[in-house]
Scaffold this motif. Structure first.
Motif, PDB file in Angstrom:
ATOM      1  N   SER A 121       0.792  -1.233   0.000  1.00 38.35           N
ATOM      2  CA  SER A 121       0.000   0.000   0.000  1.00 38.35           C
ATOM      3  C   SER A 121       0.824   1.284   0.000  1.00 38.35           C
ATOM      4  O   SER A 121       0.313   2.344  -0.360  1.00 38.35           O
ATOM      5  CB  SER A 121      -0.943   0.016   1.213  1.00 38.35           C
ATOM      6  OG  SER A 121      -1.820  -1.097   1.179  1.00 38.35           O
ATOM      7  N   VAL A 122       2.062   1.200   0.441  1.00 40.42           N
ATOM      8  CA  VAL A 122       2.915   2.382   0.495  1.00 40.42           C
ATOM      9  C   VAL A 122       3.982   2.344  -0.593  1.00 40.42           C
ATOM     10  O   VAL A 122       4.461   3.369  -1.055  1.00 40.42           O
ATOM     11  CB  VAL A 122       3.554   2.546   1.893  1.00 40.42           C
ATOM     12  CG1 VAL A 122       4.414   3.798   1.968  1.00 40.42           C
ATOM     13  CG2 VAL A 122       2.473   2.591   2.973  1.00 40.42           C
ATOM     14  N   GLN A 131      16.016   0.708  12.320  1.00 43.22           N
ATOM     15  CA  GLN A 131      16.587   1.376  13.494  1.00 43.22           C
ATOM     16  C   GLN A 131      15.910   2.714  13.797  1.00 43.22           C
ATOM     17  O   GLN A 131      16.210   3.330  14.815  1.00 43.22           O
ATOM     18  CB  GLN A 131      18.092   1.623  13.269  1.00 43.22           C
ATOM     19  CG  GLN A 131      18.889   0.389  12.882  1.00 43.22           C
ATOM     20  CD  GLN A 131      18.835  -0.692  13.933  1.00 43.22           C
ATOM     21  OE1 GLN A 131      18.830  -0.398  15.144  1.00 43.22           O
ATOM     22  NE2 GLN A 131      18.793  -1.937  13.506  1.00 43.22           N
ATOM     23  N   ALA A 132      15.022   3.162  12.923  1.00 42.42           N
ATOM     24  CA  ALA A 132      14.416   4.491  13.081  1.00 42.42           C
ATOM     25  C   ALA A 132      13.351   4.494  14.174  1.00 42.42           C
ATOM     26  O   ALA A 132      12.713   3.477  14.456  1.00 42.42           O
ATOM     27  CB  ALA A 132      13.802   4.935  11.755  1.00 42.42           C
ATOM     28  N   LYS A 133      13.157   5.654  14.791  1.00 45.02           N
ATOM     29  CA  LYS A 133      12.046   5.810  15.724  1.00 45.02           C
ATOM     30  C   LYS A 133      10.756   5.493  14.965  1.00 45.02           C
ATOM     31  O   LYS A 133      10.549   5.990  13.854  1.00 45.02           O
ATOM     32  CB  LYS A 133      12.018   7.248  16.262  1.00 45.02           C
ATOM     33  CG  LYS A 133      13.275   7.605  17.057  1.00 45.02           C
ATOM     34  CD  LYS A 133      13.368   9.091  17.353  1.00 45.02           C
ATOM     35  CE  LYS A 133      14.710   9.411  18.014  1.00 45.02           C
ATOM     36  NZ  LYS A 133      14.926  10.855  18.238  1.00 45.02           N
ATOM     37  N   PRO A 134       9.889   4.662  15.534  1.00 41.19           N
ATOM     38  CA  PRO A 134       8.727   4.182  14.769  1.00 41.19           C
ATOM     39  C   PRO A 134       7.853   5.281  14.177  1.00 41.19           C
ATOM     40  O   PRO A 134       7.250   5.091  13.125  1.00 41.19           O
ATOM     41  CB  PRO A 134       7.959   3.351  15.807  1.00 41.19           C
ATOM     42  CG  PRO A 134       9.019   2.847  16.721  1.00 41.19           C
ATOM     43  CD  PRO A 134      10.002   3.980  16.834  1.00 41.19           C
ATOM     44  N   PHE A 135       7.786   6.455  14.816  1.00 42.14           N
ATOM     45  CA  PHE A 135       6.925   7.504  14.276  1.00 42.14           C
ATOM     46  C   PHE A 135       7.367   7.930  12.875  1.00 42.14           C
ATOM     47  O   PHE A 135       6.580   8.495  12.119  1.00 42.14           O
ATOM     48  CB  PHE A 135       6.898   8.709  15.209  1.00 42.14           C
ATOM     49  CG  PHE A 135       7.944   9.761  14.908  1.00 42.14           C
ATOM     50  CD1 PHE A 135       7.621  10.871  14.140  1.00 42.14           C
ATOM     51  CD2 PHE A 135       9.238   9.626  15.384  1.00 42.14           C
ATOM     52  CE1 PHE A 135       8.577  11.834  13.854  1.00 42.14           C
ATOM     53  CE2 PHE A 135      10.188  10.581  15.099  1.00 42.14           C
ATOM     54  CZ  PHE A 135       9.861  11.694  14.335  1.00 42.14           C
ATOM     55  N   VAL A 136       8.634   7.653  12.514  1.00 41.42           N
ATOM     56  CA  VAL A 136       9.133   7.985  11.183  1.00 41.42           C
ATOM     57  C   VAL A 136       8.281   7.306  10.110  1.00 41.42           C
ATOM     58  O   VAL A 136       8.077   7.837   9.018  1.00 41.42           O
ATOM     59  CB  VAL A 136      10.618   7.563  11.043  1.00 41.42           C
ATOM     60  CG1 VAL A 136      11.098   7.704   9.603  1.00 41.42           C
ATOM     61  CG2 VAL A 136      11.487   8.406  11.970  1.00 41.42           C
ATOM     62  N   LEU A 137       7.750   6.122  10.429  1.00 40.40           N
ATOM     63  CA  LEU A 137       6.908   5.387   9.483  1.00 40.40           C
ATOM     64  C   LEU A 137       5.589   6.098   9.192  1.00 40.40           C
ATOM     65  O   LEU A 137       4.911   5.780   8.211  1.00 40.40           O
ATOM     66  CB  LEU A 137       6.617   3.987  10.028  1.00 40.40           C
ATOM     67  CG  LEU A 137       7.781   2.982   9.952  1.00 40.40           C
ATOM     68  CD1 LEU A 137       7.558   1.841  10.920  1.00 40.40           C
ATOM     69  CD2 LEU A 137       7.959   2.476   8.540  1.00 40.40           C
ATOM     70  N   MET A 138       5.212   7.057  10.044  1.00 42.96           N
ATOM     71  CA  MET A 138       3.953   7.768   9.843  1.00 42.96           C
ATOM     72  C   MET A 138       3.971   8.629   8.585  1.00 42.96           C
ATOM     73  O   MET A 138       2.953   8.819   7.937  1.00 42.96           O
ATOM     74  CB  MET A 138       3.637   8.648  11.047  1.00 42.96           C
ATOM     75  CG  MET A 138       2.893   7.951  12.149  1.00 42.96           C
ATOM     76  SD  MET A 138       1.218   7.508  11.613  1.00 42.96           S
ATOM     77  CE  MET A 138       0.555   6.897  13.152  1.00 42.96           C
ATOM     78  N   GLY A 139       5.141   9.178   8.257  1.00 39.68           N
ATOM     79  CA  GLY A 139       5.245  10.045   7.093  1.00 39.68           C
ATOM     80  C   GLY A 139       4.730   9.387   5.823  1.00 39.68           C
ATOM     81  O   GLY A 139       3.747   9.845   5.224  1.00 39.68           O
ATOM     82  N   PRO A 140       5.349   8.270   5.390  1.00 42.21           N
ATOM     83  CA  PRO A 140       4.856   7.593   4.192  1.00 42.21           C
ATOM     84  C   PRO A 140       3.467   6.989   4.355  1.00 42.21           C
ATOM     85  O   PRO A 140       2.736   6.843   3.376  1.00 42.21           O
ATOM     86  CB  PRO A 140       5.908   6.507   3.935  1.00 42.21           C
ATOM     87  CG  PRO A 140       6.693   6.379   5.193  1.00 42.21           C
ATOM     88  CD  PRO A 140       6.622   7.701   5.876  1.00 42.21           C
ATOM     89  N   LEU A 141       3.068   6.649   5.583  1.00 45.32           N
ATOM     90  CA  LEU A 141       1.743   6.071   5.799  1.00 45.32           C
ATOM     91  C   LEU A 141       0.640   7.064   5.442  1.00 45.32           C
ATOM     92  O   LEU A 141      -0.438   6.678   4.987  1.00 45.32           O
ATOM     93  CB  LEU A 141       1.600   5.622   7.253  1.00 45.32           C
ATOM     94  CG  LEU A 141       0.232   5.063   7.683  1.00 45.32           C
ATOM     95  CD1 LEU A 141      -0.174   3.868   6.817  1.00 45.32           C
ATOM     96  CD2 LEU A 141       0.261   4.663   9.155  1.00 45.32           C
ATOM     97  N   ALA A 144      -1.193   6.808   2.173  1.00 44.51           N
ATOM     98  CA  ALA A 144      -2.273   5.817   2.101  1.00 44.51           C
ATOM     99  C   ALA A 144      -3.555   6.359   2.726  1.00 44.51           C
ATOM    100  O   ALA A 144      -4.657   6.008   2.314  1.00 44.51           O
ATOM    101  CB  ALA A 144      -1.852   4.525   2.795  1.00 44.51           C
ATOM    102  N   VAL A 145      -3.416   7.227   3.736  1.00 42.96           N
ATOM    103  CA  VAL A 145      -4.585   7.805   4.397  1.00 42.96           C
ATOM    104  C   VAL A 145      -5.225   8.886   3.529  1.00 42.96           C
ATOM    105  O   VAL A 145      -6.447   8.941   3.365  1.00 42.96           O
ATOM    106  CB  VAL A 145      -4.198   8.391   5.770  1.00 42.96           C
ATOM    107  CG1 VAL A 145      -5.383   9.112   6.405  1.00 42.96           C
ATOM    108  CG2 VAL A 145      -3.700   7.282   6.697  1.00 42.96           C
ATOM    109  N   LEU A 146      -4.400   9.724   2.934  1.00 44.30           N
ATOM    110  CA  LEU A 146      -4.918  10.872   2.187  1.00 44.30           C
ATOM    111  C   LEU A 146      -5.363  10.539   0.772  1.00 44.30           C
ATOM    112  O   LEU A 146      -6.216  11.210   0.208  1.00 44.30           O
ATOM    113  CB  LEU A 146      -3.839  11.962   2.120  1.00 44.30           C
ATOM    114  CG  LEU A 146      -3.470  12.636   3.443  1.00 44.30           C
ATOM    115  CD1 LEU A 146      -2.318  13.605   3.233  1.00 44.30           C
ATOM    116  CD2 LEU A 146      -4.645  13.361   4.033  1.00 44.30           C
ATOM    117  N   SER A 147      -4.753   9.534   0.163  1.00 39.83           N
ATOM    118  CA  SER A 147      -5.073   9.168  -1.224  1.00 39.83           C
ATOM    119  C   SER A 147      -4.867  10.344  -2.183  1.00 39.83           C
ATOM    120  O   SER A 147      -5.672  10.587  -3.085  1.00 39.83           O
ATOM    121  CB  SER A 147      -6.525   8.651  -1.323  1.00 39.83           C
ATOM    122  OG  SER A 147      -6.708   7.526  -0.491  1.00 39.83           O
ATOM    123  N   CYS A 148      -3.809  11.113  -1.939  1.00 39.53           N
ATOM    124  CA  CYS A 148      -3.449  12.229  -2.816  1.00 39.53           C
ATOM    125  C   CYS A 148      -1.983  12.556  -2.571  1.00 39.53           C
ATOM    126  O   CYS A 148      -1.371  12.040  -1.636  1.00 39.53           O
ATOM    127  CB  CYS A 148      -4.321  13.457  -2.542  1.00 39.53           C
ATOM    128  SG  CYS A 148      -3.960  14.275  -0.962  1.00 39.53           S
TER     129      CYS A 148
END
Length: 291
Positions: A121-122, A131-141, A144-148
């Motif tokens: 999906s991403v 090794q990254a702080k998990p919140f870093v994954l929010m950026g690309p996620l 998928a939420v915005l669909s734009c």
């Protein structure tokens, strides 16, 4: 990688009397020091609430906003986003403390689910974020939420500031922002991402409601929605919002005492009893909605 880092940044980039809480419908506010103009600074400063990521169809910069920015001598964002060294600094501060890894924060089944979702999906593997702080994954996620392909108010303000040759500064440093995500348990951050993945339709619905409130300029309702969100603060309101608001007040006071400034921070920081507007009013500042 630069797109990932910008997305991550924008995700970051949330006990007074009720009389101080903003009830007016506005994203743009005029700020005057107690007693009127600060000696040597005749013009007022301004405060604008942004939404860090938004679809182009919902994006708008009003003539009133452009006019107030033109009357200001500098732009103050949450962090200095035209600093040429910011991307390098972000890469140095994005990893978890030594010994932590994404695989250690999740069960084998959860990790497999997360990996498959980001691949399907991403469009990227999560190995690069191990090794990254998990919140870093929010950026690309958020794609998928915005669909734009989202736009950024902050980057648009940086561009406008450059055109009028105004300096861009930060209210806080990048190190201060990134340190927030060492205070929030890494396992909680990883669980928050899984919660959003498991509830994407609800996340999209909530974000749509957030955007509608933003476009209607209902800052207090927007604040209330942020507080009850299943996909946001999750018990970390003090770290992510309230403590930062309180810390910013003395910095805003100092910055605007030096020259007329256009401040722009996430709109969730404006509303509520512990929001920037209420805190400034408590200090005797005149904060008036610009309609």
């Amino acid at each position: 990688m630069k797109i990932i880092l910008w997305g991550m940044l924008f995700f970051i980039i949330a006990n007074l009397s009720l009389a101080q809480v903003p009830t007016e419908k506005s994203l743009l506010w005029e700020i005057k020091a107690p007693g009127g103009a600060t000696p040597g600074v005749e013009k007022p400063s301004y405060l604008f609430g942004t939404i860090h990521l938004i679809c182009p169809a919902d994006f708008s910069l009003s003539d009133s906003l452009k006019a107030t920015l033109a009357r200001s001598q500098q732009v103050a964002l949450e962090i200095d986003m035209d600093d040429p060294g910011m991307m390098m600094a972000m890469m140095k501060t994005m990893n978890m403390r030594e010994g932590n890894a994404l695989r250690k924060l999740l069960s084998e089944q959860e990790y497999a689910k997360l990996s498959q979702f980001y691949k399907d999906s991403v469009g990227m593997g999560i190995q690069m974020f191990e090794q990254a702080k998990p919140f870093v994954l929010m950026g690309p996620l958020f794609n998928a939420v915005l669909s734009c392909q989202p736009q950024s108010y902050e980057m648009s303000l940086v561009e406008l500031a450059a055109k009028q040759k105004s300096e861009v500064i930060g209210i806080e440093t990048l190190d201060e922002q990134m340190a927030i995500f060492d205070s929030i348990p890494y396992k909680d951050q990883a669980k928050m991402i899984l919660t959003m993945i498991d509830n994407l339709p609800a996340a999209r619905k909530e974000f749509k409601e957030l955007v509608n409130l933003y476009k209607a300029q209902k800052v207090n309702e927007l604040y209330n929605l942020t507080m009850k969100s299943e996909f946001g603060m999750d018990g970390n309101e003090e770290i992510m919002l309230f403590a930062r608001n309180k810390k910013w007040i003395s910095r805003i006071q100092k910055i605007m005492s030096e020259k007329p400034t256009f401040f722009a921070v996430g709109a969730a920081h404006l509303g509520g009893e512990k929001g920037v507007i209420a805190l400034l009013r408590k200090e005797g500042y005149q904060v008036r909605a610009v309609l």
